[in-house]
Write an enzyme that holds these catalytic residues in place. Structure first.
Site, PDB file in Angstrom:
ATOM      1  N   ARG A  43     -76.847  11.827  72.639  1.00 21.49           N
ATOM      2  CA  ARG A  43     -76.908  12.860  71.580  1.00 21.49           C
ATOM      3  C   ARG A  43     -77.615  12.356  70.340  1.00 21.49           C
ATOM      4  O   ARG A  43     -77.998  13.130  69.477  1.00 21.49           O
ATOM      5  CB  ARG A  43     -75.494  13.281  71.174  1.00 21.49           C
ATOM      6  CG  ARG A  43     -74.767  14.130  72.176  1.00 21.49           C
ATOM      7  CD  ARG A  43     -73.416  14.531  71.637  1.00 21.49           C
ATOM      8  NE  ARG A  43     -73.569  15.464  70.544  1.00 21.49           N
ATOM      9  CZ  ARG A  43     -73.533  16.782  70.715  1.00 21.49           C
ATOM     10  NH1 ARG A  43     -73.354  17.272  71.919  1.00 21.49           N
ATOM     11  NH2 ARG A  43     -73.700  17.612  69.713  1.00 21.49           N
ATOM     12  N   GLY A 119     -74.406  16.827  61.511  1.00 16.88           N
ATOM     13  CA  GLY A 119     -74.895  18.049  60.862  1.00 16.88           C
ATOM     14  C   GLY A 119     -75.614  17.690  59.568  1.00 16.88           C
ATOM     15  O   GLY A 119     -76.050  16.564  59.367  1.00 16.88           O
ATOM     16  N   GLU A 508     -93.076  15.392  76.809  1.00 19.48           N
ATOM     17  CA  GLU A 508     -91.852  14.799  76.247  1.00 19.48           C
ATOM     18  C   GLU A 508     -91.477  13.490  76.937  1.00 19.48           C
ATOM     19  O   GLU A 508     -90.755  12.682  76.365  1.00 19.48           O
ATOM     20  CB  GLU A 508     -90.688  15.785  76.272  1.00 19.48           C
ATOM     21  CG  GLU A 508     -90.257  16.277  77.621  1.00 19.48           C
ATOM     22  CD  GLU A 508     -89.069  17.247  77.512  1.00 19.48           C
ATOM     23  OE1 GLU A 508     -88.319  17.185  76.528  1.00 19.48           O
ATOM     24  OE2 GLU A 508     -88.904  18.060  78.415  1.00 19.48           O
ATOM     25  N   HIS A 524    -111.803  32.225  79.727  1.00 17.00           N
ATOM     26  CA  HIS A 524    -111.816  32.723  78.331  1.00 17.00           C
ATOM     27  C   HIS A 524    -111.754  31.579  77.342  1.00 17.00           C
ATOM     28  O   HIS A 524    -111.394  31.774  76.180  1.00 17.00           O
ATOM     29  CB  HIS A 524    -110.635  33.680  78.137  1.00 17.00           C
ATOM     30  CG  HIS A 524    -110.691  34.870  79.039  1.00 17.00           C
ATOM     31  ND1 HIS A 524    -111.614  35.882  78.888  1.00 17.00           N
ATOM     32  CD2 HIS A 524    -109.983  35.159  80.154  1.00 17.00           C
ATOM     33  CE1 HIS A 524    -111.433  36.781  79.850  1.00 17.00           C
ATOM     34  NE2 HIS A 524    -110.454  36.364  80.634  1.00 17.00           N
ATOM     35  N   LYS A 627     -81.054  15.666  72.728  1.00 15.07           N
ATOM     36  CA  LYS A 627     -80.637  16.586  73.787  1.00 15.07           C
ATOM     37  C   LYS A 627     -80.260  17.956  73.246  1.00 15.07           C
ATOM     38  O   LYS A 627     -80.492  18.966  73.877  1.00 15.07           O
ATOM     39  CB  LYS A 627     -79.443  16.004  74.553  1.00 15.07           C
ATOM     40  CG  LYS A 627     -79.021  16.848  75.760  1.00 15.07           C
ATOM     41  CD  LYS A 627     -80.152  17.009  76.759  1.00 15.07           C
ATOM     42  CE  LYS A 627     -79.766  17.905  77.911  1.00 15.07           C
ATOM     43  NZ  LYS A 627     -80.950  18.236  78.738  1.00 15.07           N
TER      44      LYS A 627
HETATM   45  C1  AGP Z   1     -86.523  20.396  77.556  1.00 18.73           C
HETATM   46  O1  AGP Z   1     -86.811  19.320  78.434  1.00 18.73           O
HETATM   47  C2  AGP Z   1     -86.219  19.944  76.142  1.00 18.73           C
HETATM   48  N1  AGP Z   1     -85.180  19.001  76.113  1.00 18.73           N
HETATM   49  C3  AGP Z   1     -86.037  21.120  75.198  1.00 18.73           C
HETATM   50  O2  AGP Z   1     -87.205  21.906  75.266  1.00 18.73           O
HETATM   51  C4  AGP Z   1     -84.813  22.027  75.462  1.00 18.73           C
HETATM   52  O3  AGP Z   1     -85.025  22.776  76.640  1.00 18.73           O
HETATM   53  C5  AGP Z   1     -84.674  22.999  74.286  1.00 18.73           C
HETATM   54  O4  AGP Z   1     -84.438  22.238  73.124  1.00 18.73           O
HETATM   55  C6  AGP Z   1     -83.552  24.016  74.462  1.00 18.73           C
HETATM   56  O5  AGP Z   1     -82.313  23.341  74.568  1.00 18.73           O
HETATM   57  P1  AGP Z   1     -81.047  24.203  75.055  1.00 18.73           P
HETATM   58  O6  AGP Z   1     -81.343  24.678  76.448  1.00 18.73           O
HETATM   59  O7  AGP Z   1     -79.886  23.249  74.995  1.00 18.73           O
HETATM   60  O8  AGP Z   1     -80.881  25.358  74.105  1.00 18.73           O
END
Ligand code: AGP
Length: 632
Positions: A43, A119, A508, A524, A627
């Site tokens: 996290r 946060g 990523e 295009h 994550k």
């Molecule tokens: C995807 O591999 C990324 N980790 C990222 O795009 C992720 O899908 C996005 O941040 C949405 O996260 P969520 O599904 O937890 O809302």
């Protein structure tokens, strides 16, 4: 609610948080907290720390860098035995990843209060100025330390940690999860949450707090879900919940179905590899229990009536990143089956637009974590506009489902790797279940198809198992291409969002330029990018795809091959039309066109994973990413 006015800075933040109180005799607090932090490291991982209450004092240790640095520091300077502790893995927001800025932060001149926080406190500058004017000296640049001093000050006046927490949260603006301990209140941890995750783990003679269930899954599966603006006080024998205004509250009890092993790597080198290989189960488990004995689709936890579903005349899907690509895939199928127009909006764009939404609009949010602030804010925006809201989510009890009228949980199990894979397939599956449910409920041309499609969906897990066993060549290609600087991805129809998802995985994980295009868009503009040796993945629809899309894509392959592209073709078994124009052909099992994305994406996931590995990069925790992106 106050937080609606909250304009969090556009910083990424998310942290792992653990709290524990147990029997004095065990004195195992530090072990419990360190184990929880290890499970939460995904996290946020640029520093970590722990604080515990022992002999009327606070003992703590914190280090920049990964958790191993903290572990080494504690081995070098052992902490005293304790039954009360809090811990934190940090993702920097205010103040760089240094030892001083790591959590926990101490409050008060005596340092008898320790606090961890996830946060952003939006008004910390003003609060800090007030404290400095009172002579408080700061040891860090963080917003968190401001709260620690405020809490110490309130505790000094009230002599009770829960009361002090209630006093302080009234002055805080922003999104936060806070955990605090005080040297004079052993056996107690107090937590508070606003727009940031916090769950309670219920033990026997011990209790836990965590930013998600992975924090305590090794000890208990009994959990308590907290709502917005709540304070929780845990002791070894009690869990007391109250609202910020002091009124008593009840958390919502649920059982965590993930076991400790599920949160580990299960023998794979990385969580991502494990999760790619869990995709057959993710699809199968998401399909489980979705039809009754008559084969009719049933959806859980629906607070939207059948009449309201029948009245829906528009669907808007809101999501971010990979989840948004799942929505883009679903759009084609759901429109086809339900004849309801489906728009897919990036949540952070929808949030600040002026969409045409009313009480006949169903806004479907897709989120693995259920904590993505951009998506949460989009859901709140949709509700303000009168829409009915449905959450497709993988994390039980998370914020977005709680804010939605209805929820359709995916059952992909814990997705630990930052790069989403099994959740993506589960999200597409859940979207299809929703689309088929609506088609069946509303009647019409495709109502009868629902059972046949559900049957074909039930065959996908076996096809995925077969496909996952045939990735050897993809891994070789990835290793061969380790020095690649740019890769393009092409697809049409449902293959187009697959191309975009393949590009995102590569960005990523391997940190290289990658872009997904609609194959029809090549002429295009993008075809100008094609130069000698430019690698291009092309997702080819099956030969039986309507509108002659298969042959159109084969033509696209010819166009780019003629200009020197290195064509890496993903095509169905037996499709020999692609052979003359493909430098590589990666075969996937046959399935009907709308279900093909569930298979076609897998080679692209595996490619990105192994190219990242070949480059020696951190597959599970790529740089700059986290994550769960819990602020806007
Ligand atoms: C995807 O591999 C990324 N980790 C990222 O795009 C992720 O899908 C996005 O941040 C949405 O996260 P969520 O599904 O937890 O809302």
């Amino acid at each position: 609610m106050r937080w609606f006015g909250f304009r969090p800075s556009t910083l990424v933040t998310m942290c792992g948080i653990v709290g524990y109180v147990g029997p004095n005799a065990d004195a195992k607090a530090i072990d419990v907290v360190m184990e929880g932090l290890a499970r939460l490291e995904y996290r946020g991982y640029d520093s970590a720390g722990v604080a515990l209450v022992a002999d009327g004092a606070i003992a703590s240790e914190k280090r920049a860098g990964k958790l191993v640095n903290l572990r080494s520091a504690i081995e070098a300077h052992p902490l005293p035995d304790s039954s009360t502790a809090i811990g934190h893995t940090r993702w920097a927001t205010h103040g760089g990843p240094t030892d001083a800025n790591a959590h926990p932060h101490r409050g008060g001149e005596d340092g008898k209060l320790a606090l961890v926080h996830n946060g952003i406190i939006e008004n910390f500058h003003a609060l800090k100025k007030g404290l400095i004017a009172e002579g408080v000296e700061f040891r860090s640049e963080t917003d968190t330390e401001v709260v620690a001093h405020l809490l110490a000050k309130a505790y000094a006046a009230q002599g009770d940690l829960t009361a002090a927490m209630q006093t302080v949260v009234a002055d805080l603006e922003g999104a936060f999860t806070l955990l605090a301990v005080h040297a004079d209140q052993a056996g107690t941890v107090v937590g508070a949450r606003r727009n940031s995750p916090l769950v309670v783990g219920l033990g026997e003679g011990e209790n836990f707090l965590g930013s998600d269930v992975a924090a305590f899954i090794g000890y208990t599966r009994q959990a308590l879900e907290l709502a917005q603006d709540q304070i929780v006080t845990i002791t070894p024998e009690s869990v007391t919940v109250m609202n910020f205004d002091g009124t008593p509250a009840e958390g919502k009890h649920y059982e965590v179905t993930w076991d400790a092993a599920a949160a580990e790597k299960g023998g794979y080198a990385t969580f991502m590899e494990k999760e790619i290989n869990e995709q057959p189960h993710a699809v199968a488990d998401t399909l489980l229990g979705r039809t009754d004995e008559d084969g009719r689709l049933v959806l859980d936890e629906m607070d939207i009536t059948e009449e309201e579903f029948r009245a829906i005349d528009k669907i808007v899907i809101v999501a971010c990143g990979t989840a948004s690509y799942a929505g883009f895939v679903a759009k084609y199928a759901v429109e086809h089956w339900t004849r309801i127009p489906v728009a897919v909006e990036l949540a952070h764009e929808f949030r600040y637009s002026d969409p045409v939404v009313d009480d006949k609009t169903l806004v479907v949010s897709i989120s693995q974590s259920g904590e993505t602030m951009d998506t949460l804010m989009a859901v709140k925006h949709a509700k303000e506009l009168g829409a009915r809201t449905l959450s497709i989510c993988n994390t039980h009890g998370s914020t977005i489902p709680r804010e939605s009228d209805a929820v359709l949980y995916t059952h992909a199990g814990p997705e630990i790797a930052v790069a989403s894979t099994k959740a993506f397939l589960a999200q597409i599956t859940a979207c299809y279940i929703l689309g088929l449910y609506l088609a069946q409920l509303r009647g019409g041309t495709y109502a009868e198809d629902a059972q046949a499609v559900m049957k074909e969906l039930s065959e996908v897990p076996a096809k995925l198992e077969e496909l996952l066993g045939s990735m050897k060549r993809v891994k070789e290609i990835a290793r061969f291409m380790a020095d690649t600087r740019s890769v393009l991805f092409l697809g049409r129809n449902v293959g187009y969002p697959v191309a975009m998802e393949g590009a995102l995985k590569l960005k990523e994980l391997a940190y290289i330029h990658a872009e997904g295009f609609a194959a029809g868009e090549l002429k295009h503009g993008p075809i100008a990018l094609i130069d000698a040796g430019q690698p291009v993945f092309i997702v080819v629809p099956g030969p039986d795809t309507p509108h002659g899309l298969h042959d159109k894509v084969v033509s696209n392959i010819q166009e780019i091959r003629a200009r020197g592209a290195r064509t890496l073709v993903i095509a169905e078994e037996g499709d020999d039309k692609v052979e003359p124009f493909a430098d590589e052909v990666i075969r996937i099992p046959h399935t009907s066109p709308l279900l093909a994305p569930l298979l076609a994406v897998v080679p692209l996931q595996v490619f990105a994973l192994h190219l990242s590995t070949a480059k020696g990069l951190d597959v599970d925790q790529p740089r700059n990413l986290a994550k769960s992106v819990t602020v806007e």
